[in-house]
Design a protein around this motif. Structure first.
Motif, PDB file in Angstrom:
ATOM      1  N   ILE A  90      59.809  32.207  35.567  1.00  0.00           N
ATOM      2  CA  ILE A  90      58.361  32.378  35.443  1.00  0.00           C
ATOM      3  C   ILE A  90      57.734  32.317  36.829  1.00  0.00           C
ATOM      4  N   VAL A  91      56.973  33.364  37.173  1.00  0.00           N
ATOM      5  CA  VAL A  91      56.235  33.404  38.435  1.00  0.00           C
ATOM      6  C   VAL A  91      54.760  33.154  38.116  1.00  0.00           C
ATOM      7  N   PRO A  92      54.118  32.100  38.674  1.00  0.00           N
ATOM      8  CA  PRO A  92      52.689  31.854  38.400  1.00  0.00           C
ATOM      9  C   PRO A  92      51.846  33.068  38.772  1.00  0.00           C
ATOM     10  N   THR A  93      51.078  33.575  37.827  1.00  0.00           N
ATOM     11  CA  THR A  93      50.292  34.789  38.084  1.00  0.00           C
ATOM     12  C   THR A  93      49.213  34.565  39.138  1.00  0.00           C
ATOM     13  N   GLN A  95      51.073  32.278  28.567  1.00  0.00           N
ATOM     14  CA  GLN A  95      50.772  30.908  28.963  1.00  0.00           C
ATOM     15  C   GLN A  95      51.924  30.015  28.552  1.00  0.00           C
ATOM     16  N   VAL A  96      52.313  29.107  29.442  1.00  0.00           N
ATOM     17  CA  VAL A  96      53.427  28.212  29.141  1.00  0.00           C
ATOM     18  C   VAL A  96      53.032  26.777  29.452  1.00  0.00           C
ATOM     19  N   VAL A  97      53.612  25.840  28.710  1.00  0.00           N
ATOM     20  CA  VAL A  97      53.398  24.416  28.932  1.00  0.00           C
ATOM     21  C   VAL A  97      54.404  23.936  29.965  1.00  0.00           C
ATOM     22  N   ILE A  98      53.913  23.341  31.066  1.00  0.00           N
ATOM     23  CA  ILE A  98      54.780  22.907  32.154  1.00  0.00           C
ATOM     24  C   ILE A  98      55.467  21.599  31.798  1.00  0.00           C
ATOM     25  N   LYS A  99      56.766  21.555  32.017  1.00  0.00           N
ATOM     26  CA  LYS A  99      57.536  20.324  31.871  1.00  0.00           C
ATOM     27  C   LYS A  99      58.135  19.978  33.232  1.00  0.00           C
ATOM     28  N   SER A 100      58.002  18.718  33.620  1.00  0.00           N
ATOM     29  CA  SER A 100      58.495  18.300  34.929  1.00  0.00           C
ATOM     30  C   SER A 100      60.018  18.207  34.926  1.00  0.00           C
ATOM     31  N   LEU A 101      60.606  18.508  36.087  1.00  0.00           N
ATOM     32  CA  LEU A 101      62.049  18.346  36.267  1.00  0.00           C
ATOM     33  C   LEU A 101      62.406  16.929  36.673  1.00  0.00           C
ATOM     34  N   GLY A 102      61.382  16.135  36.981  1.00  0.00           N
ATOM     35  CA  GLY A 102      61.637  14.754  37.391  1.00  0.00           C
ATOM     36  C   GLY A 102      62.403  14.685  38.690  1.00  0.00           C
ATOM     37  N   ASN A 144      65.811  18.240  44.422  1.00  0.00           N
ATOM     38  CA  ASN A 144      66.990  18.958  44.904  1.00  0.00           C
ATOM     39  C   ASN A 144      66.757  20.453  45.017  1.00  0.00           C
ATOM     40  N   SER A 145      65.640  20.947  44.494  1.00  0.00           N
ATOM     41  CA  SER A 145      65.359  22.374  44.538  1.00  0.00           C
ATOM     42  C   SER A 145      63.882  22.595  44.799  1.00  0.00           C
ATOM     43  N   LYS A 146      63.540  22.852  46.048  1.00  0.00           N
ATOM     44  CA  LYS A 146      62.138  23.033  46.430  1.00  0.00           C
ATOM     45  C   LYS A 146      61.581  24.352  45.909  1.00  0.00           C
ATOM     46  N   GLU A 147      62.481  25.265  45.493  1.00  0.00           N
ATOM     47  CA  GLU A 147      62.016  26.575  45.037  1.00  0.00           C
ATOM     48  C   GLU A 147      61.606  26.567  43.568  1.00  0.00           C
ATOM     49  N   ILE A 148      61.857  25.437  42.858  1.00  0.00           N
ATOM     50  CA  ILE A 148      61.517  25.324  41.437  1.00  0.00           C
ATOM     51  C   ILE A 148      60.509  24.191  41.263  1.00  0.00           C
ATOM     52  N   SER A 149      59.394  24.461  40.558  1.00  0.00           N
ATOM     53  CA  SER A 149      58.361  23.437  40.379  1.00  0.00           C
ATOM     54  C   SER A 149      58.405  22.783  39.006  1.00  0.00           C
ATOM     55  N   GLY A 150      59.118  23.384  38.052  1.00  0.00           N
ATOM     56  CA  GLY A 150      59.192  22.818  36.716  1.00  0.00           C
ATOM     57  C   GLY A 150      59.876  23.779  35.776  1.00  0.00           C
ATOM     58  N   VAL A 151      59.832  23.449  34.488  1.00  0.00           N
ATOM     59  CA  VAL A 151      60.431  24.321  33.482  1.00  0.00           C
ATOM     60  C   VAL A 151      59.449  24.493  32.335  1.00  0.00           C
ATOM     61  N   ALA A 152      59.699  25.529  31.531  1.00  0.00           N
ATOM     62  CA  ALA A 152      58.891  25.769  30.336  1.00  0.00           C
ATOM     63  C   ALA A 152      59.820  26.159  29.198  1.00  0.00           C
ATOM     64  N   ILE A 153      59.461  25.737  27.989  1.00  0.00           N
ATOM     65  CA  ILE A 153      60.224  26.122  26.798  1.00  0.00           C
ATOM     66  C   ILE A 153      59.542  27.335  26.187  1.00  0.00           C
ATOM     67  N   LEU A 154      60.280  28.431  26.099  1.00  0.00           N
ATOM     68  CA  LEU A 154      59.717  29.669  25.586  1.00  0.00           C
ATOM     69  C   LEU A 154      59.728  29.678  24.064  1.00  0.00           C
ATOM     70  N   GLY A 155      59.058  30.674  23.495  1.00  0.00           N
ATOM     71  CA  GLY A 155      58.995  30.777  22.047  1.00  0.00           C
ATOM     72  C   GLY A 155      60.352  30.988  21.410  1.00  0.00           C
ATOM     73  N   ASN A 160      64.436  29.107  24.375  1.00  0.00           N
ATOM     74  CA  ASN A 160      65.131  29.066  25.662  1.00  0.00           C
ATOM     75  C   ASN A 160      64.275  28.384  26.721  1.00  0.00           C
ATOM     76  N   ILE A 161      64.935  27.903  27.762  1.00  0.00           N
ATOM     77  CA  ILE A 161      64.248  27.248  28.875  1.00  0.00           C
ATOM     78  C   ILE A 161      64.118  28.228  30.039  1.00  0.00           C
ATOM     79  N   ALA A 162      62.939  28.277  30.633  1.00  0.00           N
ATOM     80  CA  ALA A 162      62.697  29.146  31.793  1.00  0.00           C
ATOM     81  C   ALA A 162      62.279  28.289  32.977  1.00  0.00           C
ATOM     82  N   LEU A 163      62.842  28.589  34.150  1.00  0.00           N
ATOM     83  CA  LEU A 163      62.471  27.890  35.378  1.00  0.00           C
ATOM     84  C   LEU A 163      61.175  28.473  35.928  1.00  0.00           C
ATOM     85  N   ILE A 164      60.284  27.601  36.402  1.00  0.00           N
ATOM     86  CA  ILE A 164      59.015  28.030  37.005  1.00  0.00           C
ATOM     87  C   ILE A 164      59.183  28.015  38.520  1.00  0.00           C
ATOM     88  N   LEU A 165      58.956  29.157  39.158  1.00  0.00           N
ATOM     89  CA  LEU A 165      59.161  29.268  40.599  1.00  0.00           C
ATOM     90  C   LEU A 165      58.053  28.562  41.371  1.00  0.00           C
TER      91      LEU A 165
END
Length: 702
Positions: free
Chosen positions: A577-580, A656-663, A668-679, A682-687
């Motif tokens: 997921i790329v933030p629009t 629109q997706v609900v952000i879940k923290s990676l904690g 360990n990954s500065k390029e990922i800010s969180g994850v979202a559970i899709l309809g 499946n889990i999608a990484l938020i860039l």
């Protein structure tokens, strides 16, 4: 949390609300010193604060605001003119009030700096001579005398005659503008357990006037010493006769936190009822009061009969409960999306089932929007605080500056409101100190007004919340910025930088163009903190400037930190997921526009601008295969340090997706800010666009 703790929490919240309400009114008073309504509003806030503070043992705060209130009361009179130096004293005194409240809340025993100095200034302004409370006893003749006639108010001459032989020599003038109230306190035996101390109420009443007479009754069954319970009150009833100038409402304020109505009864004494009251005919007085209240309620009902839609009510809810509710709604949204997109459910060709699924989806969206609305609050209070910031900094820099606010009612997620104060303070201080010219003549010669102007504006633009800080000052000299950046080792001499990249240097840690360190600037701390704060809020900051005309800082944020608008893309077998908010546009590449620069990587000519390409599969270690450009989609991403291009396999859509923290995994990954559970479940990484930009800069510098 027990009852006493809950009452204390209510007290603290109400005190904070009072402080937030009074602060901007003091600045309004500076602009309109003869506006009695503003003075009255400030007085009411400080008066309530005094009563609350003393009731809960915040004695340092209560003692200070007692004198502050006395000074304010002088200027409530119609013929009192408020001088500029007194307004300034009000503002500095309020600073102490805020600091003392903070100290008392933290349980600190010390006093804020300048506490005594400001208090002395207030006392000098008052020409205040402190005297002890004048407590006397009314003679028995008050009850038995036939002097009183059935007039509306007490006969002043007759009352003075009765008080001749008391401990204090009252004269006619002592009663000329005063009233007598009888305060009955009916004490339940658990008052100590509920955090009340009736002796504190006595002191507060003495602050309002003179206690003429008092009586009390004790429980007839007071136990012997061996069974005496010190946590219970054996005093059952106290009656106090108070001579004062204040109205009933101000006496009621003293007992604001008494939970039970039957425990306090306040009656203004007139000739018609004074004897009856002093002979404890309390029931008669209560009936009179109840009749009066019923009449007032009936009157209020008539007044409101034509505008019932304006009546509003509210309740105070802990923010943590709202957060829990919001998390639950997020889970509901995910579950509903999963059900509606599940292939097995969709394959069931049942019209009634499809109808229920549509109803579920509609109801879920309504609930989600309503709950999101609960988290939204106007930016108004934060903006009003900025008036004080600009005032103080403009005085320190000897600049005449006007702050113009707009969009104060624009709403944003409450978690953002709490975090926006610091970056706004830094940006406004920067605009005052660096933006607005110091020399008035320079401004006039440039065709500007002598006084500088700063605009602070909030607005909704699409799915974003935007704050603009604009000044009509000197603008940013890019040559000066680049020279300073090279001196500090932030930029490399001989390299070519775009205007955007040069301006971005002002956000580097330790960067400052100030020639000397002052209270306002010169330490290199400020705009780098702004950048960090905005990044944490998943937003971005854009700078627009024109030399000699002015500068605009534009903060662009998502409306909420919990839900973002995202562009879903496929990369290999993963969904990202790329933030629009950061997306400019997506496009299919023309192979002739792509260039490979030795040791620098791949670039593309995008509308005349050469932009670096990031192969996401390589960056995220998804696979080592080189995805052919003709089989991929490119996404142009905007960033204040310069745009860049992301390569993905294909676009999947926007949602629109609900952000879940990676904690802890996020570190360990500065390029990922969180994850979202899709309809689909499946889990999608938020860039994280910021992290990808850091990766690019590191690649270029190496």
């Amino acid at each position: 949390m027990n009852k006493q703790d809950r009452v204390m929490e209510i007290f603290l919240v109400e005190c904070r609300e009072i402080l937030e309400e009074v602060a901007p009114k003091l600045l309004d008073l500076e602009d309109s010193p003869d506006d009695k309504e503003i003075i009255n509003d400030i007085f009411r806030g400080i008066h309530t604060l005094k009563g609350n503070a003393n009731s809960f043992g915040f004695t340092k705060l209560g003692g200070f605001v007692h004198y502050f209130e006395d000074l304010l009361s002088i200027y409530r009179k119609e013929d009192a003119h408020l001088e500029k130096n007194i307004v300034d004293l009000f503002i500095r005194a309020f600073d102490i009030v805020e600091q003392v409240f903070s100290y008392e809340e933290q349980g600190r025993e010390d006093y804020p700096e300048y506490y005594n100095e400001i208090l002395d200034e207030i006392k000098n302004a008052l020409s205040y001579t402190q005297t002890d409370a004048k407590e006397v006893k009314i003679l028995d003749e008050i009850v038995t005398s036939s002097t009183y006639e059935h007039n509306e108010k007490i006969d002043v001459d007759a009352l003075v005659e009765m008080l001749k032989h008391t401990e204090f020599d009252y004269k006619n003038e002592d009663f000329s503008d005063k009233k007598i109230f009888k305060v009955d306190m009916n004490l339940d035996n658990d008052i100590y357990l509920r955090g009340y101390n009736h002796q504190i109420f006595f002191r507060l009443l003495k602050d309002l006037g003179d206690i003429l007479y008092s009586t009390y009754t004790v429980d007839a069954n007071v136990p012997t010493l061996d069974s005496f319970d010190t946590e219970l009150s054996y005093i059952k009833q106290v009656s106090i006769y108070l001579l004062t100038q204040v109205d009933t409402i101000e006496i009621e304020d003293v007992f604001e936190f008494i939970a039970e109505e039957h425990e306090v009864n306040i009656t203004e004494i007139t000739l018609e009822n004074i004897k009856g009251i002093m002979q404890n005919r309390v029931q008669e007085v209560k009936e009179v009061q109840e009749t009066k209240k019923e009449a007032e309620v009936a009157n209020d009902s008539n007044l409101k009969a034509y505008t019932p839609e304006k009546a509003k009510s509210s309740i105070r809810v802990e923010s943590s409960k709202l957060d829990e509710l919001f998390d639950s709604i997020g889970e509901l949204v995910i579950a509903q999306s999963y059900i509606s997109q599940n292939e097995e459910i969709r394959s069931i060709n049942n019209q009634e089932l499809n109808q229920y699924l549509d109803m579920l989806g509609k109801s879920t969206r309504i609930i989600q929007n309503k709950v999101m609305g609960l988290r939204m609050m106007p930016i108004r209070d934060t903006f009003l605080k900025m008036k004080r910031v600009v005032r103080d900094v403009s005085q320190k820099t000897s600049k005449d500056i006007e702050l113009i606010l707009s969009g104060e009612e624009t709403e944003v997620d409450k978690t953002m409101v709490d975090k926006l104060s610091e970056p706004l303070i830094h940006l406004l201080r920067n605009s005052v100190d660096h933006g607005i010219e110091s020399n008035v003549q320079t401004r006039v010669e440039a065709g500007k007004e002598a006084n500088g102007k700063i605009w602070l504006e909030a607005s909704h633009r699409g799915s974003s919340f935007v704050i603009e800080i604009k000044d009509d000052g000197r603008g940013i000299d890019k040559d000066v910025i680049l020279k300073k950046a090279i001196e500090k080792g932030i930029a490399k001499e001989g390299m070519t930088y775009t205007d955007e990249e040069i301006i971005h240097f002002i956000f580097a840690a330790g960067f400052s163009t100030a020639s000397s360190i002052t209270d306002v600037s010169g330490r290199g701390v400020g705009l780098d903190a702004v950048k960090r704060s905005i990044d944490e809020l998943k937003g971005k900051i854009v700078v627009e400037t024109k030399l000699g005309v002015g500068t605009t800082f534009k903060i662009i944020l998502p409306l909420t930190l919990a839900i973002i608008d995202g562009l879903t893309v496929r990369l290999a077998n993963e969904t990202l997921i790329v933030p629009t908010l950061s997306v400019v546009e997506s496009f299919s590449p023309v192979l002739s526009d792509i260039k490979n620069v030795k040791s620098r990587g791949e670039f593309i000519d995008f509308r005349g601008e050469i932009l670096p390409i990031v192969r996401l599969n390589k960056l995220l270690n998804l696979n080592d295969e080189m995805i052919p450009f003709e089989d991929s989609t490119l996404i142009c991403v905007d960033h204040e340090r310069g745009r860049f291009i992301l390569q993905v396999n294909e676009l999947l859509g926007r949602q629109q997706v609900v952000i879940k923290s990676l904690g802890i995994l996020a570190s360990n990954s500065k390029e990922i800010s969180g994850v979202a559970i899709l309809g689909t479940g499946n889990i999608a990484l938020i860039l994280n666009v910021e992290g990808i930009r850091d990766y690019l800069d590191a690649e270029v510098s190496s």
